[in-house]
Scaffold this active site. Structure first.
Site, PDB file in Angstrom:
ATOM      1  N   GLU A  68       0.884  -0.673  -0.136  1.00 13.23           N
ATOM      2  CA  GLU A  68      -0.121  -0.358   0.368  1.00 13.23           C
ATOM      3  C   GLU A  68       1.237   1.192  -0.023  1.00 13.23           C
ATOM      4  O   GLU A  68       0.410   1.968  -0.983  1.00 13.23           O
ATOM      5  CB  GLU A  68      -0.791   0.157   1.251  1.00 13.23           C
ATOM      6  CG  GLU A  68      -1.771   0.559   1.766  1.00 13.23           C
ATOM      7  CD  GLU A  68      -2.649   0.440   2.674  1.00 13.23           C
ATOM      8  OE1 GLU A  68      -3.826   0.070   2.679  1.00 13.23           O
ATOM      9  OE2 GLU A  68      -3.200   1.466   3.121  1.00 13.23           O
ATOM     10  N   ASP A  69       1.895   0.942   0.414  1.00 15.41           N
ATOM     11  CA  ASP A  69       2.579   2.111   1.041  1.00 15.41           C
ATOM     12  C   ASP A  69       4.031   2.682   0.380  1.00 15.41           C
ATOM     13  O   ASP A  69       4.753   3.504   0.730  1.00 15.41           O
ATOM     14  CB  ASP A  69       2.959   2.860   2.434  1.00 15.41           C
ATOM     15  CG  ASP A  69       1.403   3.056   3.372  1.00 15.41           C
ATOM     16  OD1 ASP A  69       0.966   3.499   2.698  1.00 15.41           O
ATOM     17  OD2 ASP A  69       1.315   2.695   4.582  1.00 15.41           O
TER      18      ASP A  69
HETATM   19  N1  LIG Z   1      -3.057   6.442  14.406  1.00 14.21           N
HETATM   20  C1  LIG Z   1      -2.369   7.377  13.475  1.00 14.21           C
HETATM   21  N2  LIG Z   1      -2.438   6.623  11.893  1.00 14.21           N
HETATM   22  C2  LIG Z   1      -1.203   7.374  11.175  1.00 14.21           C
HETATM   23  C3  LIG Z   1       0.072   8.018  12.130  1.00 14.21           C
HETATM   24  N3  LIG Z   1       0.780   7.776  10.951  1.00 14.21           N
HETATM   25  C4  LIG Z   1       0.372   7.196  10.211  1.00 14.21           C
HETATM   26  N4  LIG Z   1      -0.333   6.584   9.869  1.00 14.21           N
HETATM   27  C5  LIG Z   1      -1.481   5.825   9.502  1.00 14.21           C
HETATM   28  O1  LIG Z   1      -2.426   6.767   9.203  1.00 14.21           O
HETATM   29  C6  LIG Z   1      -3.883   5.665   8.296  1.00 14.21           C
HETATM   30  C7  LIG Z   1      -5.016   6.449   8.736  1.00 14.21           C
HETATM   31  O2  LIG Z   1      -5.889   7.720   8.287  1.00 14.21           O
HETATM   32  P1  LIG Z   1      -6.395   7.923   7.322  1.00 14.21           P
HETATM   33  O3  LIG Z   1      -6.606   8.722   7.367  1.00 14.21           O
HETATM   34  O4  LIG Z   1      -8.134   6.900   7.781  1.00 14.21           O
HETATM   35  O5  LIG Z   1      -5.988   7.006   5.763  1.00 14.21           O
HETATM   36  P2  LIG Z   1      -4.781   8.046   4.729  1.00 14.21           P
HETATM   37  O6  LIG Z   1      -3.482   8.840   5.926  1.00 14.21           O
HETATM   38  O7  LIG Z   1      -3.739   7.024   4.882  1.00 14.21           O
HETATM   39  O8  LIG Z   1      -5.472   8.399   4.055  1.00 14.21           O
HETATM   40  C8  LIG Z   1      -3.409   4.170   9.117  1.00 14.21           C
HETATM   41  O9  LIG Z   1      -2.783   3.685   7.928  1.00 14.21           O
HETATM   42  P3  LIG Z   1      -2.892   1.658   7.438  1.00 14.21           P
HETATM   43  O10 LIG Z   1      -2.521   1.634   9.059  1.00 14.21           O
HETATM   44  O11 LIG Z   1      -3.102   1.589   6.595  1.00 14.21           O
HETATM   45  O12 LIG Z   1      -4.955   2.219   8.088  1.00 14.21           O
HETATM   46  P4  LIG Z   1      -5.636   2.418   7.688  1.00 14.21           P
HETATM   47  O13 LIG Z   1      -6.832   2.960   8.756  1.00 14.21           O
HETATM   48  O14 LIG Z   1      -6.466   2.592   6.673  1.00 14.21           O
HETATM   49  O15 LIG Z   1      -6.501   0.674   7.701  1.00 14.21           O
HETATM   50  C9  LIG Z   1      -2.499   4.029  10.021  1.00 14.21           C
HETATM   51  O16 LIG Z   1      -1.201   3.361   9.931  1.00 14.21           O
HETATM   52  C10 LIG Z   1       0.102   8.155  13.448  1.00 14.21           C
HETATM   53  O17 LIG Z   1       1.383   9.003  14.042  1.00 14.21           O
HETATM   54  N5  LIG Z   1      -1.377   7.919  14.245  1.00 14.21           N
END
Ligand SMILES: Nc1nc2c(ncn2[C@@H]2O[C@H](COP(=O)(O)OP(=O)(O)O)[C@@H](OP(=O)(O)OP(=O)(O)O)[C@H]2O)c(=O)[nH]1
Ligand SMILES: [Mn+2]
Length: 182
Positions: A68-69
Protein backbone atom coordinates in the site's frame (compact mmCIF):
# COMPACT_ATOMS: atom_id res chain seq x y z
CA UNK A 1 6.84 -24.45 8.39
CA UNK A 2 8.84 -26.92 10.41
CA UNK A 3 11.38 -25.77 12.97
CA UNK A 4 12.31 -22.81 15.13
CA UNK A 5 15.39 -22.06 13.03
CA UNK A 6 13.36 -21.74 9.84
CA UNK A 7 10.67 -19.62 11.48
CA UNK A 8 13.22 -17.31 13.12
CA UNK A 9 15.02 -16.84 9.82
CA UNK A 10 11.91 -16.00 7.85
CA UNK A 11 10.56 -13.58 10.49
CA UNK A 12 13.87 -11.69 10.67
CA UNK A 13 14.02 -11.65 6.87
CA UNK A 14 10.54 -10.20 6.86
CA UNK A 15 11.36 -7.47 9.42
CA UNK A 16 14.47 -6.59 7.45
CA UNK A 17 12.51 -6.43 4.18
CA UNK A 18 9.81 -4.19 5.69
CA UNK A 19 12.40 -1.94 7.39
CA UNK A 20 14.20 -1.36 4.09
CA UNK A 21 10.93 -0.71 2.24
CA UNK A 22 9.58 1.74 4.83
CA UNK A 23 12.98 3.38 5.49
CA UNK A 24 12.01 6.86 4.27
CA UNK A 25 8.49 6.80 5.74
CA UNK A 26 7.54 8.34 9.07
CA UNK A 27 4.40 8.20 11.23
CA UNK A 28 2.34 11.37 11.35
CA UNK A 29 3.15 12.15 14.99
CA UNK A 30 5.17 15.20 16.05
CA UNK A 31 8.27 13.06 16.75
CA UNK A 32 8.13 11.62 13.21
CA UNK A 33 8.45 8.10 14.54
CA UNK A 34 9.89 5.67 11.95
CA UNK A 35 6.94 4.02 10.13
CA UNK A 36 8.38 0.53 10.70
CA UNK A 37 7.42 0.85 14.39
CA UNK A 38 3.80 0.39 13.24
CA UNK A 39 4.02 -2.97 11.39
CA UNK A 40 6.33 -4.35 14.08
CA UNK A 41 3.86 -3.19 16.74
CA UNK A 42 0.97 -4.81 14.86
CA UNK A 43 2.87 -8.12 14.80
CA UNK A 44 3.60 -7.74 18.52
CA UNK A 45 -0.10 -7.24 19.32
CA UNK A 46 -0.74 -10.56 17.57
CA UNK A 47 1.94 -12.51 19.46
CA UNK A 48 1.71 -10.82 22.88
CA UNK A 49 -1.98 -9.98 23.16
CA UNK A 50 -3.89 -12.14 20.68
CA UNK A 51 -1.96 -15.39 21.19
CA UNK A 52 -1.29 -15.83 17.47
CA UNK A 53 1.73 -17.84 16.40
CA UNK A 54 0.88 -18.69 12.79
CA UNK A 55 4.00 -17.59 10.87
CA UNK A 56 1.87 -16.65 7.84
CA UNK A 57 -0.18 -14.20 9.93
CA UNK A 58 2.89 -12.72 11.61
CA UNK A 59 4.68 -12.27 8.27
CA UNK A 60 1.59 -10.68 6.74
CA UNK A 61 1.35 -8.31 9.74
CA UNK A 62 4.96 -7.21 9.32
CA UNK A 63 4.46 -6.71 5.57
CA UNK A 64 0.88 -5.39 5.73
CA UNK A 65 1.57 -1.81 4.61
CA UNK A 66 4.49 -2.45 2.21
CA UNK A 67 2.38 -2.82 -0.94
CA UNK A 68 0.00 0.00 0.00
CA UNK A 69 2.68 2.51 0.98
CA UNK A 70 5.93 1.59 -0.83
CA UNK A 71 7.10 0.34 -4.26
CA UNK A 72 6.65 -3.29 -3.17
CA UNK A 73 4.56 -5.53 -5.45
CA UNK A 74 2.53 -8.57 -4.47
CA UNK A 75 4.63 -10.68 -6.87
CA UNK A 76 7.76 -9.59 -5.00
CA UNK A 77 6.16 -10.64 -1.70
CA UNK A 78 5.16 -13.99 -3.19
CA UNK A 79 8.61 -14.67 -4.61
CA UNK A 80 10.26 -14.18 -1.21
CA UNK A 81 7.59 -15.15 1.35
CA UNK A 82 5.27 -17.46 -0.61
CA UNK A 83 1.74 -17.38 -1.94
CA UNK A 84 -0.03 -17.70 1.43
CA UNK A 85 1.64 -14.53 2.76
CA UNK A 86 0.99 -12.80 -0.56
CA UNK A 87 -2.73 -13.57 -0.38
CA UNK A 88 -3.11 -12.19 3.15
CA UNK A 89 -1.14 -9.03 2.29
CA UNK A 90 -3.36 -8.59 -0.80
CA UNK A 91 -6.46 -8.80 1.39
CA UNK A 92 -5.26 -6.06 3.72
CA UNK A 93 -4.01 -3.74 0.96
CA UNK A 94 -6.20 -0.78 -0.01
CA UNK A 95 -6.34 0.13 -3.69
CA UNK A 96 -4.72 3.56 -3.71
CA UNK A 97 -6.12 4.32 -7.18
CA UNK A 98 -9.57 4.64 -5.60
CA UNK A 99 -10.78 7.70 -3.73
CA UNK A 100 -10.34 7.75 0.02
CA UNK A 101 -14.11 7.41 0.50
CA UNK A 102 -14.27 4.36 -1.78
CA UNK A 103 -11.30 2.77 0.01
CA UNK A 104 -12.92 3.31 3.40
CA UNK A 105 -16.27 1.89 2.24
CA UNK A 106 -14.56 -1.13 0.67
CA UNK A 107 -12.86 -1.95 3.98
CA UNK A 108 -16.29 -2.04 5.64
CA UNK A 109 -17.80 -4.09 2.81
CA UNK A 110 -14.94 -6.62 2.54
CA UNK A 111 -14.22 -7.14 6.24
CA UNK A 112 -16.71 -9.93 6.94
CA UNK A 113 -15.79 -12.10 3.96
CA UNK A 114 -12.04 -11.82 4.55
CA UNK A 115 -9.99 -14.86 5.48
CA UNK A 116 -9.39 -15.52 9.18
CA UNK A 117 -5.70 -14.60 8.67
CA UNK A 118 -6.59 -11.23 7.12
CA UNK A 119 -9.17 -10.54 9.84
CA UNK A 120 -6.50 -11.03 12.51
CA UNK A 121 -4.16 -8.56 10.79
CA UNK A 122 -7.02 -6.06 10.32
CA UNK A 123 -7.98 -6.24 14.01
CA UNK A 124 -4.39 -5.74 15.17
CA UNK A 125 -3.89 -2.87 12.67
CA UNK A 126 -6.99 -1.05 13.94
CA UNK A 127 -6.06 -1.67 17.58
CA UNK A 128 -2.58 -0.22 17.02
CA UNK A 129 -3.85 2.83 15.11
CA UNK A 130 -6.62 3.61 17.60
CA UNK A 131 -4.16 3.39 20.50
CA UNK A 132 -1.82 5.65 18.56
CA UNK A 133 -4.67 8.13 18.03
CA UNK A 134 -5.33 8.13 21.78
CA UNK A 135 -1.63 8.72 22.42
CA UNK A 136 -1.46 11.79 20.17
CA UNK A 137 -3.25 13.45 17.30
CA UNK A 138 -1.48 13.06 13.93
CA UNK A 139 -0.15 16.28 12.41
CA UNK A 140 -2.81 18.07 10.43
CA UNK A 141 -5.73 16.10 11.91
CA UNK A 142 -8.55 18.00 13.61
CA UNK A 143 -11.07 16.68 16.13
CA UNK A 144 -13.56 15.82 13.40
CA UNK A 145 -11.07 13.66 11.50
CA UNK A 146 -10.14 11.82 14.70
CA UNK A 147 -13.80 11.21 15.54
CA UNK A 148 -14.54 10.03 12.00
CA UNK A 149 -11.62 7.60 12.19
CA UNK A 150 -13.03 6.15 15.42
CA UNK A 151 -16.52 5.85 13.91
CA UNK A 152 -15.29 4.24 10.70
CA UNK A 153 -13.01 1.83 12.61
CA UNK A 154 -16.03 0.81 14.67
CA UNK A 155 -17.91 -0.07 11.48
CA UNK A 156 -15.00 -2.19 10.22
CA UNK A 157 -14.41 -3.89 13.59
CA UNK A 158 -18.12 -4.79 13.88
CA UNK A 159 -17.73 -6.84 10.70
CA UNK A 160 -14.68 -8.62 12.10
CA UNK A 161 -16.36 -9.94 15.22
CA UNK A 162 -15.91 -13.58 16.17
CA UNK A 163 -12.26 -13.64 15.10
CA UNK A 164 -10.22 -13.07 18.28
CA UNK A 165 -11.79 -12.32 21.66
CA UNK A 166 -8.71 -10.71 23.23
CA UNK A 167 -8.34 -8.09 20.51
CA UNK A 168 -12.08 -7.55 20.15
CA UNK A 169 -12.46 -6.93 23.90
CA UNK A 170 -9.71 -4.31 23.79
CA UNK A 171 -11.17 -2.68 20.68
CA UNK A 172 -14.57 -2.67 22.32
CA UNK A 173 -13.11 -0.81 25.28
CA UNK A 174 -11.41 1.80 23.11
CA UNK A 175 -14.34 2.28 20.75
CA UNK A 176 -16.98 2.29 23.46
CA UNK A 177 -19.19 -0.70 24.07
CA UNK A 178 -22.18 0.59 22.14
CA UNK A 179 -20.41 0.70 18.80
CA UNK A 180 -20.03 -3.07 18.83
CA UNK A 181 -23.66 -3.77 19.67
CA UNK A 182 -26.00 -4.65 16.81
N1 LIG B 1 -3.21 6.87 14.36
C1 LIG B 1 -2.16 7.17 13.58
N2 LIG B 1 -2.15 6.70 12.30
C2 LIG B 1 -1.08 7.00 11.54
C3 LIG B 1 -0.01 7.78 12.02
N3 LIG B 1 0.90 7.89 11.02
C4 LIG B 1 0.45 7.21 9.99
N4 LIG B 1 -0.77 6.67 10.25
C5 LIG B 1 -1.58 5.89 9.32
O1 LIG B 1 -2.70 6.67 8.90
C6 LIG B 1 -3.73 5.79 8.43
C7 LIG B 1 -5.07 6.30 8.92
O2 LIG B 1 -5.30 7.57 8.41
P1 LIG B 1 -6.38 7.80 7.29
O3 LIG B 1 -6.64 9.26 7.19
O4 LIG B 1 -7.57 6.92 7.54
O5 LIG B 1 -5.69 7.25 5.98
P2 LIG B 1 -4.65 7.96 5.00
O6 LIG B 1 -3.82 8.92 5.81
O7 LIG B 1 -3.85 6.78 4.47
O8 LIG B 1 -5.45 8.59 3.94
C8 LIG B 1 -3.42 4.40 8.97
O9 LIG B 1 -3.14 3.63 7.83
P3 LIG B 1 -3.25 2.00 7.81
O10 LIG B 1 -2.31 1.44 8.82
O11 LIG B 1 -3.08 1.61 6.38
O12 LIG B 1 -4.69 1.61 8.32
P4 LIG B 1 -6.18 2.07 7.92
O13 LIG B 1 -6.66 2.74 9.15
O14 LIG B 1 -6.06 3.00 6.73
O15 LIG B 1 -6.88 0.82 7.62
C9 LIG B 1 -2.21 4.63 9.89
O16 LIG B 1 -1.27 3.58 9.90
C10 LIG B 1 -0.06 8.26 13.36
O17 LIG B 1 0.83 8.94 13.85
N5 LIG B 1 -1.16 7.92 14.10
MN1 LIG C 1 -1.37 -0.38 9.02
Amino acid sequence: MANVEEVMKIIIKCVDFAAVKHKDQRRKDAEKTPYINHPIGVAKILTEEAGIWDPVVIQAAILHDTVEDTDTSLDEIESIFGVEVRNVVAEVTDDKSLSKMQRKELQVMNAQSSSKEAKLVKLADKLYNLRDLKRCTPEGWDEVRVREYFEWSGRVVRKLRGTNAAMEDKLCEILGFTILLE
